[in-house]
Design a protein around this motif. Structure first.
Motif, PDB file in Angstrom:
ATOM      1  N   GLU A   1       0.842  -1.202   0.000  1.00  0.00           N
ATOM      2  CA  GLU A   1       0.000   0.000   0.000  1.00  0.00           C
ATOM      3  C   GLU A   1       0.879   1.254   0.000  1.00  0.00           C
ATOM      4  OE1 GLU A   1      -3.315   0.037   2.704  1.00  0.00           O
ATOM      5  OE2 GLU A   1      -3.452   2.231   2.651  1.00  0.00           O
ATOM      6  N   ALA A   2       1.935   1.240   0.817  1.00  0.00           N
ATOM      7  CA  ALA A   2       2.811   2.421   0.885  1.00  0.00           C
ATOM      8  C   ALA A   2       3.523   2.656  -0.446  1.00  0.00           C
ATOM      9  CB  ALA A   2       3.828   2.236   2.007  1.00  0.00           C
TER      10      ALA A   2
ATOM     11  N   GLY B   1      -7.763   3.433  12.500  1.00  0.00           N
ATOM     12  CA  GLY B   1      -7.649   4.270  11.296  1.00  0.00           C
ATOM     13  C   GLY B   1      -6.864   3.601  10.183  1.00  0.00           C
ATOM     14  N   GLY B   2      -6.161   2.499  10.522  1.00  0.00           N
ATOM     15  CA  GLY B   2      -5.455   1.731   9.494  1.00  0.00           C
ATOM     16  C   GLY B   2      -4.237   2.444   8.936  1.00  0.00           C
ATOM     17  N   LEU B   3      -3.758   1.916   7.834  1.00  0.00           N
ATOM     18  CA  LEU B   3      -2.484   2.420   7.295  1.00  0.00           C
ATOM     19  C   LEU B   3      -2.566   3.869   6.843  1.00  0.00           C
ATOM     20  CD1 LEU B   3       0.382   1.183   6.893  1.00  0.00           C
ATOM     21  CD2 LEU B   3      -0.104   1.347   4.467  1.00  0.00           C
ATOM     22  N   ARG B   4      -3.722   4.282   6.337  1.00  0.00           N
ATOM     23  CA  ARG B   4      -3.838   5.699   5.917  1.00  0.00           C
ATOM     24  C   ARG B   4      -3.561   6.610   7.107  1.00  0.00           C
ATOM     25  NH1 ARG B   4      -8.739   7.254   4.803  1.00  0.00           N
ATOM     26  NH2 ARG B   4      -8.204   8.996   3.452  1.00  0.00           N
ATOM     27  N   ALA B   5      -4.077   6.219   8.272  1.00  0.00           N
ATOM     28  CA  ALA B   5      -3.874   7.054   9.464  1.00  0.00           C
ATOM     29  C   ALA B   5      -2.400   7.052   9.876  1.00  0.00           C
ATOM     30  CB  ALA B   5      -4.747   6.549  10.605  1.00  0.00           C
ATOM     31  N   LEU B   6      -1.776   5.877   9.806  1.00  0.00           N
ATOM     32  CA  LEU B   6      -0.346   5.829  10.158  1.00  0.00           C
ATOM     33  C   LEU B   6       0.467   6.676   9.184  1.00  0.00           C
ATOM     34  CD1 LEU B   6       1.859   3.279  11.646  1.00  0.00           C
ATOM     35  CD2 LEU B   6       2.454   3.838   9.303  1.00  0.00           C
ATOM     36  N   MET B   7       0.112   6.603   7.901  1.00  0.00           N
ATOM     37  CA  MET B   7       0.853   7.401   6.913  1.00  0.00           C
ATOM     38  C   MET B   7       0.604   8.899   7.121  1.00  0.00           C
ATOM     39  SD  MET B   7       0.609   4.936   3.535  1.00  0.00           S
ATOM     40  CE  MET B   7       1.625   5.946   2.458  1.00  0.00           C
ATOM     41  N   ALA B   8      -0.600   9.242   7.565  1.00  0.00           N
ATOM     42  CA  ALA B   8      -0.885  10.660   7.850  1.00  0.00           C
ATOM     43  C   ALA B   8      -0.019  11.135   9.019  1.00  0.00           C
ATOM     44  CB  ALA B   8      -2.366  10.833   8.157  1.00  0.00           C
ATOM     45  N   GLU B   9       0.169  10.256   9.995  1.00  0.00           N
ATOM     46  CA  GLU B   9       1.009  10.590  11.153  1.00  0.00           C
ATOM     47  C   GLU B   9       2.463  10.811  10.720  1.00  0.00           C
ATOM     48  OE1 GLU B   9      -0.869  10.757  14.011  1.00  0.00           O
ATOM     49  OE2 GLU B   9       0.929  11.783  14.721  1.00  0.00           O
TER      50      GLU B   9
ATOM     51  N   ILE C   1      -4.210  10.211   1.379  1.00  0.00           N
ATOM     52  CA  ILE C   1      -4.286  10.184   2.859  1.00  0.00           C
ATOM     53  C   ILE C   1      -4.826  11.497   3.440  1.00  0.00           C
ATOM     54  CG2 ILE C   1      -2.389   8.518   3.045  1.00  0.00           C
ATOM     55  CD1 ILE C   1      -0.573  10.819   3.959  1.00  0.00           C
ATOM     56  N   LYS C   2      -5.292  12.368   2.560  1.00  0.00           N
ATOM     57  CA  LYS C   2      -5.676  13.716   2.985  1.00  0.00           C
ATOM     58  C   LYS C   2      -6.660  13.731   4.161  1.00  0.00           C
ATOM     59  CE  LYS C   2      -6.933  17.944   0.610  1.00  0.00           C
ATOM     60  NZ  LYS C   2      -7.551  18.318  -0.643  1.00  0.00           N
ATOM     61  N   SER C   3      -7.690  12.889   4.091  1.00  0.00           N
ATOM     62  CA  SER C   3      -8.731  12.965   5.131  1.00  0.00           C
ATOM     63  C   SER C   3      -8.463  11.986   6.281  1.00  0.00           C
ATOM     64  CB  SER C   3     -10.080  12.638   4.514  1.00  0.00           C
ATOM     65  OG  SER C   3     -10.014  11.325   3.974  1.00  0.00           O
TER      66      SER C   3
END
Ligand code: FES
Length: 575
Positions: free
Chosen positions: A213-214, A326-334, A355-357
């Protein structure tokens, strides 16, 4: 808007769209399958490469998920066809699925090449299936989306949460120490895997799905969805819809897989506290994409990114919790200030747009950079006279006292030797000894199995010891933990220095200094080398013989020497 292909530009047009006798054969056979011209005319043909099998319970749902992908493909105006591929069931395939990762990569590439396929949805998840499928798709070069199988639900025993592998090792030691009965062990057997889906700790499966995914190879958020969640079939249908547009846009893996995308993936790997196995797979995938990559990139990035995912074995929770957080999108946002947000993904949008939202809902599960799960790095690469081309350790999963340690070796010539010795009550061993396993590497085992978390000798287990230094040229399951030094390159079977370690030799490990040293004089090592006889190859014939002749070492990603090079392969003749 990117320029769009026309129907006559499709690969499948050569099979289905021209007026030849061969085309008659192809079309009459499609009609034999119950299809009509409306089903295929001017439509991209989407190959669904499915690694379902009756002996891979991580992929039980992929048979049904292929139907969801097909639904999406039909909706978007494509023509879906399902092509089964090697399933690589981690628990059942021996001596190791790693022996067959490249076979799956070859199979994926050749399935796509030899059939009239314009784009692919790759269905996998159990450890080696992810890199195998993606390596094949990269080399073939048609647009491809990876649809990950997703993790299984949390395990449960007597109200306690159980994690795949991690708790099996833990309770096995309890059983060896006589603290768990056979009846309780059977209950754990029934409670540890409660649904289809991959292992639900941060093992190789969860790590590689997150890395995909990344890299931009899955739809956003896809890698964290539990296999049994209704969001999972919806994700598969969406992948089916999206791949059709990717074909028209000619959005191929090489347009997505840039050096910056790989750096993003390695950063995510570190923040996830990912499996050491990922190093081998990422090196292999990057090289398939024509990019330089070696283990040192992991070491460099591990120094900047702490572990943020509170998931076992580095943390305490499981992938189901990670999804709710929040899953990977949340980790990537962090991590967004550490990532290259301009990288393109299969959505046709950038990582930043995807990952905007995203936000973290459970801050104890996905930690911030200011409050990590562990400040110990997820990966360290050591070199020295025992591993001239490198070896790896996962400091975040080891007892800190062992990260700087010097002690006497106990050397085992192979796995069976080791398995006998560690059960001996009279083995002369202390917690300061260093266990050394030889012949666990790519050629030696063969297949570089996950033997690297050597069992703690029974005598020490009974005394309450739970970690000690262990060194091998094997790999370790991502569900494992402990001070295990792995992937020693070159391996002992081909005459790497590990082959010359003897019981009683002093070994020094300095993880902060990234050093591993065998305290044996150079002259003595030269004498041992001169007396060493190269072992006979393990296989006289068949796939194993081909594997042994062509497999690369761990630091090279263990790809075959004839698969790794770049170079266009001509489209098949159709006569
Ligand atoms: Fe399939 Fe662990 S056994 S992912």
């Amino acid at each position: 808007m990117p320029p769009r292909k026309k129907p006559e530009d499709l690969r499948s047009h050569r099979w289905l769209g021209v007026n030849t006798l061969r085309t008659f054969t192809h079309l009459s056979r499609l009609r034999q399958g119950g299809y009509d011209a409306k089903d295929w005319t001017d439509k991209p043909v989407i190959g669904i490469i499915n690694t379902w099998s009756d002996l891979n319970f991580c992929h039980t749902h992929l048979r049904a998920r292929a139907e969801d992908v097909k639904r999406g493909v039909w909706e978007a105006g494509g023509f879906p066809v399902e092509l089964p591929a090697l399933s690589l069931s981690e628990p059942f395939v021996k001596p190791s699925t790693m022996l067959y990762r490249n076979l799956l990569a070859m199979e994926t590439e050749e399935l796509l090449r030899s059939h009239p396929i314009d784009g692919a949805v790759l269905l996998g998840g159990c450890d080696k299936t992810t890199p195998g499928l993606i390596m094949g798709a990269i080399s073939m070069g048609v647009p491809a989306i990876y649809a990950p199988a997703g993790p299984q639900l949390r395990g449960n025993w007597h109200g306690q949460v159980l994690g795949s592998g991690t708790d099996a090792w833990k309770y096995w030691d309890e059983k060896r120490a006589g603290r768990i009965t056979d009846e309780e062990w059977a209950e754990i057997e029934g409670g540890i895997s409660r649904s289809f889906g991959t292992c639900m700790v941060m093992g190789t499966a969860a790590t590689m799905m997150a890395i995909s995914e990344a890299l931009g190879m899955t739809l956003p958020g896809a890698s964290s969805i539990p296999a049994a969640d209704s969001a999972h079939p919806r994700m598969c249908a969406a992948a089916g819809r999206r791949i059709v547009d990717m074909v028209w846009e000619d959005l191929t893996p090489k347009k997505i897989l840039t050096p910056a995308a790989f750096d993003n993936a390695i950063r995510v790997h570190m923040a996830m506290g990912g499996s050491t196995n990922a190093i081998i797979h990422v090196v292999a995938m990057a090289r398939r994409a024509g990019l330089p990559m070696d283990m040192n990139r992991f070491d460099e990035i591990s120094r900047e990114i702490p572990v943020l995912a509170n998931v076992r074995p580095s943390g305490s929770l499981l992938m189901e919790d990670f999804f709710y957080a929040g899953g990977l999108r949340a980790l990537m946002a962090e991590l967004k200030h550490k990532l290259d947000l301009s990288c393109l993904t299969v959505t046709g949008k950038t990582v930043g747009e995807n990952i905007k939202s995203a936000e973290v809902y459970l801050p104890d599960v996905i930690r911030s950079l200011n409050n990590p799960v562990s400040s110990a790095e997820a990966t360290a690469v050591l070199t020295g006279n025992l591993a001239p081309r490198g070896c790896v350790i996962k400091p975040s999963a080891a007892e800190p006292r062992l990260l700087r340690h010097r002690g006497p070796a106990i050397a085992f010539e192979d796995y069976n030797h080791m398995a006998r010795e560690v059960e001996r009550d009279d083995l002369e061993v202390t917690p300061d000894h260093i266990l050394v396993l030889k012949n666990g590497g790519p050629k030696g085992a063969p297949g570089m199995p996950e033997w690297g978390m050597l069992p703690i000798p029974k005598k020490l287990v009974k005394a309450g010891v739970r970690d000690m230094l262990r060194i091998s040229d094997a790999r370790m399951s991502g569900t494992s933990y402990g001070a295990c030094i792995l992937h020693v390159a070159p391996e002992s079977f081909v005459g790497g220095p590990l082959a010359f370690v003897q019981t009683g030799d002093e070994i020094e490990v300095d993880v902060p200094g990234r050093r591993i040293h065998l305290h044996v004089a150079d002259e003595e090592l030269a004498r041992r080398r001169a007396a060493w006889k190269a072992p006979e190859p393990r296989y006289p014939r068949g796939y194993g013989a081909m594997y042994s002749a062509h497999i690369g070492q761990a630091d090279e990603g263990c790809d075959f020497d004839f698969l790794a090079p770049l170079g266009a392969i001509p489209e098949p003749e159709i006569h």
